[in-house]
Enzyme design. Structure first.
Site, PDB file in Angstrom:
ATOM      1  N   ASP A   8      41.681   1.546  31.894  1.00 22.61           N
ATOM      2  CA  ASP A   8      40.328   1.243  32.387  1.00 22.61           C
ATOM      3  C   ASP A   8      40.115   1.757  33.803  1.00 22.61           C
ATOM      4  OD1 ASP A   8      38.893   0.148  30.351  1.00 22.61           O
ATOM      5  OD2 ASP A   8      38.755  -1.861  31.185  1.00 22.61           O
ATOM      6  N   ASP A 161      43.095 -14.901  29.174  1.00 28.57           N
ATOM      7  CA  ASP A 161      44.356 -15.343  28.569  1.00 28.57           C
ATOM      8  C   ASP A 161      44.348 -16.847  28.296  1.00 28.57           C
ATOM      9  OD1 ASP A 161      44.268 -15.913  31.264  1.00 28.57           O
ATOM     10  OD2 ASP A 161      46.132 -14.896  31.778  1.00 28.57           O
TER      11      ASP A 161
END
Length: 354
Positions: A8, A161
């Site tokens: 990214d 997460d």
């Protein structure tokens, strides 16, 4: 086995380096795929979500995740996958982080103490008692079916997460933490980078608590005891109250006992209990026991930043979804030794960075 490199980065030089490295390994016969996106929407969660959409991933049963600075041992999968293969109700196997640059400076030594306590005590106890514990975002193996059942990766907070782990836990999936399955990684070695990281790690849980508390309460798949544990112990005490208590107790109440005679805290509250708690925090890093005094000062300073970030997350203020990539400097110690052989002109430190 398929290796995905989810890039990214916006730096064209880095993109070119990463792509060439992937081509080099592919030429050696490794099944490696270099994946980039048109936009960086959703940051890490967006990249992971996009990665799982690829056709070749449909043949895979598990996915192991490593951040760019992590260096797994060659036997990582051989030691972790059997726990998933032989336990169909286990969704995640989490490894323990180790730090290659812990000795770089006092800042990294302080971080090592805090994180070692988290892994040695919080994660170990959560796994041993079959209670809920969070995914650390990297150094772990997920069952893809569990990710899909939980609703996949979501970018509604900066702790994708933890978000996934809570949702999977509410679906009845179990997690296993392996303290002897260690993965080398790197700690941020500048205060600026560390402060941005801590803002994300403190703001995200507060924001996730705001968005998920009613979802947890209404859930019918888990017991009342587990709901209470997740809401009260995991979120409220550890992710919200802990920062605020540390800041107000050490930085406000105790100084007031000296400045204002009417404010009185008994010895057991002002000295004995804080000393016991502080000493126990060194259990994960006994080699740093002599640094406990500095660690207290360090944690008190950080409690101010964490408290501020927690309030931003709880009230979803302006910086609630801010994501600044944590800067890592690589093998700084090794580079320093190389620099002695080839001296270079070093840039002057800015006053703010000092």
């Amino acid at each position: 086995m398929v290796i995905q490199v989810l890039d990214d980065s916006t730096d064209l030089i880095i993109k070119d380096m990463v792509e060439k490295e992937c081509i080099r390994w592919a030429s050696k016969g490794l099944n490696i795929r270099y994946q980039i996106r048109e936009t960086r929407g959703g940051y890490k969660a967006g990249a992971l979500k996009e990665g799982l959409k690829r056709d070749y991933v449909k043949e895979c049963e598990y996915v192991v995740i490593f951040d760019a600075d992590f260096r797994p041992e060659p036997d990582f999968l051989r030691r972790s996958i059997p726990f998933l293969m032989h336990n169909p109700d286990v969704a995640l196997v989490q490894g323990r982080w180790r730090f290659v640059n812990a000795n770089e400076c006092l800042l990294t030594r302080m971080q090592e103490m805090s994180l070692d306590y988290h892994f040695k005590v919080e994660q170990e106890v959560g796994s041993s008692t079959h209670a809920f514990f969070g995914f650390n975002g990297t150094g772990g193996v997920w069952r893809i079916a569990a990710i899909n059942e939980a609703g996949g990766w979501k970018d509604r907070t900066t702790v994708e997460d933890m978000d996934l782990a809570v949702r999977a836990g509410l679906k009845g999936w179990k997690f296993v933490y392996l303290g002897d399955l260690q993965v080398k990684s790197e700690l941020p070695s500048t205060f600026k980078a560390f402060r941005f990281q801590q803002h994300r790690w403190s703001c995200g849980p507060g924001n996730l608590f705001r968005k998920m508390v009613m979802e947890i309460v209404k859930n019918k798949k888990v017991s009342l005891r587990k709901k209470f544990y997740v809401i009260y112990s995991f979120f409220f005490v550890r992710k919200i109250i802990a920062h605020m208590f540390t800041f107000f107790f050490y930085c406000v109440v105790l100084p007031l006992t000296i400045l204002v005679p009417e404010v009185d805290v008994p010895k057991w509250g002002a000295i004995y209990i804080p000393c016991i708690i502080t000493t126990l925090n060194s259990v994960g890093t006994p080699r740093s026991f002599h640094l406990l005094f500095y660690w207290i000062l360090f944690e008190n300073v950080m409690s101010f930043h964490r408290t501020k970030a927690t309030f931003i997350g709880l009230f979803e203020a302006k910086r609630a979804n801010e994501w600044v990539v944590t800067e890592k400097l690589g093998d700084a110690l090794k580079n320093k030794s190389n620099a002695k052989a080839t001296p270079k002109k070093l840039p002057l430190f800015k006053l703010g960075d000092r």
